[in-house]
Design a protein around this motif. Structure first.
Motif: not given
Length: 241
Positions: A172-176, A179-193
């Motif tokens: 999840t840290g890498l997704l945050m 930012t270009h690795l995944a769409p916004l909804v994935w990054r939002t979920s990754a931040t929450f987790v």
């Protein structure tokens, strides 16, 4: 009458006395060395080896990186700490790199045969581990009710949980971070987790540290590599070092 002493007889007597004193000192030193060696052998018989230097290095390095992650996370999320530390950009970089490097000590430790053997032990649950967990849930602290090998069921559970949590935090840290690795909804979920799991890790680590502080012989084993035989037989009766 006793004949008068000559210079030669006096010298002979002095030499004899010196030789006697030297012999006495040598014998005393020999007895002292023998006693010291016997004491060392006796002390060694009372202690057993628990961890190799490589295993202790892995634990200390992992603890250091985990501590940096928790400390920098606190500085990033708590305004009071953020004001004390300042330099937010530096704190962010230390947090990112300490988290990214967190799996490295374990990967490096795989070069150690003893470390690999301990990982196999941590990854295996036996019938005695179920007994240990049931006793822990009942708060039964009697040693005979908590059978354990080199690692008890609580240590195995903690190791499995923290290993999975670290992998999730790195992912999840890498997704945050990128930012270009995944769409916004994935990054939002990754931040929450990431945020809520970080809080859980902090609480679990606090419990882990508290238990370590209450068990000085366990800490000594991680610090020096050896533990007392009496402690090993009481706390880990199924362990055959």
């Amino acid at each position: 009458m006793r004949p008068p002493e000559t210079g030669a007889s006096k010298a002979a007597e002095a030499a004899a006395e010196a030789g006697s004193e030297a012999g006495s000192e040598t014998a005393s030193q020999t007895r002292s060395e023998a006693g010291s060696e016997a004491g060392e052998r006796f002390a060694g018989a009372l202690r057993v080896r628990r961890f190799t230097p490589a295993e202790r290095w892995v634990h200390r390095t992992t603890a250091l990186l985990m501590g940096l992650c928790v400390l920098t996370a606190g500085c990033l999320y708590l305004p009071q700490l953020a004001e004390l530390v300042g330099r937010r950009e530096l704190v962010v970089r230390v947090h990112e790199w300490s988290g990214l490097l967190l799996p490295v000590p374990v990967l490096a430790g795989l070069a150690s045969r003893a470390f690999r053997a301990d990982l196999r032990l941590l990854n295996r649950f036996g019938p005695h581990d179920k007994v240990w967990l049931r006793s822990a849930l009942r708060r039964d602290d009697r040693p005979e009710s908590r059978p354990a090998g080199k690692f008890n069921a609580g240590q195995k559970t903690y190791a499995a949980w923290i290993a999975g949590a670290v992998l999730v935090m790195v992912g999840t840290g890498l997704l945050m971070w990128f930012t270009h690795l995944a769409p916004l909804v994935w990054r939002t979920s990754a931040t929450f987790v990431h945020d809520w799991l970080a809080l859980t890790i902090g609480l679990v680590l606090a419990g882990h540290i508290g238990m370590a502080l209450a068990r000085p012989e366990s800490r000594r084993g991680l610090r020096t590599g050896s533990v007392s035989r009496e402690w090993a037989e009481r706390e880990h009766p199924l362990w055959r070092p």
